[in-house]
Design a protein around this motif. Structure first.
Motif, mmCIF file in Angstrom:
data_model
loop_
_atom_site.group_PDB
_atom_site.id
_atom_site.type_symbol
_atom_site.label_atom_id
_atom_site.label_comp_id
_atom_site.label_asym_id
_atom_site.label_seq_id
_atom_site.Cartn_x
_atom_site.Cartn_y
_atom_site.Cartn_z
ATOM 1 N N LYS A 58 81.927 70.415 81.219
ATOM 2 C CA LYS A 58 81.616 69.653 79.735
ATOM 3 C C LYS A 58 80.034 69.956 79.738
ATOM 4 O O LYS A 58 79.174 70.245 80.820
ATOM 5 N N GLU A 59 79.418 70.172 78.473
ATOM 6 C CA GLU A 59 78.119 70.307 78.339
ATOM 7 C C GLU A 59 77.269 69.097 77.713
ATOM 8 O O GLU A 59 77.893 68.236 77.145
ATOM 9 N N VAL A 60 76.437 68.633 78.316
ATOM 10 C CA VAL A 60 75.910 67.132 78.215
ATOM 11 C C VAL A 60 74.393 67.376 77.774
ATOM 12 O O VAL A 60 73.620 67.827 78.257
ATOM 13 N N PRO A 61 73.935 66.808 76.458
ATOM 14 C CA PRO A 61 72.661 67.024 75.935
ATOM 15 C C PRO A 61 72.006 65.722 76.705
ATOM 16 O O PRO A 61 72.245 64.911 76.539
ATOM 17 N N ASP A 76 69.537 60.381 83.829
ATOM 18 C CA ASP A 76 70.305 61.006 82.833
ATOM 19 C C ASP A 76 70.989 62.403 83.164
ATOM 20 O O ASP A 76 72.281 62.475 82.644
ATOM 21 N N VAL A 77 70.249 63.175 83.935
ATOM 22 C CA VAL A 77 71.005 64.346 84.385
ATOM 23 C C VAL A 77 71.908 64.296 85.208
ATOM 24 O O VAL A 77 73.123 65.076 84.936
ATOM 25 N N PHE A 78 72.075 63.275 86.119
ATOM 26 C CA PHE A 78 73.507 63.085 86.979
ATOM 27 C C PHE A 78 74.451 62.296 86.502
ATOM 28 O O PHE A 78 75.345 62.068 87.162
ATOM 29 N N LEU A 91 71.041 73.554 84.998
ATOM 30 C CA LEU A 91 70.271 73.159 83.935
ATOM 31 C C LEU A 91 69.793 73.882 82.863
ATOM 32 O O LEU A 91 69.534 75.165 83.272
ATOM 33 N N ILE A 92 69.774 73.672 81.675
ATOM 34 C CA ILE A 92 69.269 74.727 80.639
ATOM 35 C C ILE A 92 68.440 74.111 79.496
ATOM 36 O O ILE A 92 68.712 73.005 79.172
#
Length: 144
Positions: A58-61, A76-78, A91-92
């Motif tokens: 999954k890609e998560v904004p 929020d990241v995890f 991370l991008i």
């Protein structure tokens, strides 16, 4: 109509094999995401959730910031990585300036996220900065 055509080209250029790409190297991530993020005018930060085979789950904004900054918090990241069966994350984010060099804040934040991931048992494989037609990998540069 023209913007729809550009979006279609971006999506075609970013397509790898199958619906869910596999990322073995930073160049794999860059090849997939540069066409999608190179023309963004604001800094956008995303987390890529990966399975054990390094295939995208999954890609998560995470955030959309200003011209040169975005707010990123470890919770929020995890959050999604804890809910999905994620073996690790990448991370991008983009630099609308066209300069892929990591800022001091990028490096500080990455180290903080790597430590948070270690505590949670979720490996941070890389932090990749996309800018124009180029990218920089903090993992490749030994900054993780």
């Amino acid at each position: 109509v023209l913007s729809a055509a550009f979006e279609l080209v971006r999506r075609i250029q970013s397509k790898g094999e199958g619906d869910k790409p596999s990322f073995k190297r930073s160049a794999d991530v860059a090849n997939h995401y540069l066409p999608l993020m190179r023309d963004l005018r604001k800094e956008v930060f995303k987390v890529l959730l990966l399975n054990r085979a390094n295939r995208l789950i999954k890609e998560v904004p995470i955030s959309e910031g200003t011209l040169d900054a975005s707010i990123v918090h470890p919770r929020d990241v995890f959050r999604e990585a804890l809910l999905e069966p994620s073996a690790g994350i990448i991370l991008i984010h983009n630099h609308p300036s066209g300069n892929p060099s990591p800022s001091e804040e990028d490096i500080r934040m990455t180290k903080q996220l790597v430590e948070a991931g270690r505590l949670l048992g979720i490996k941070v494989y890389d932090h990749i900065i996309l800018a124009g037609e180029s990218h920089r990998s903090l993992a490749d540069e030994g900054l993780l």
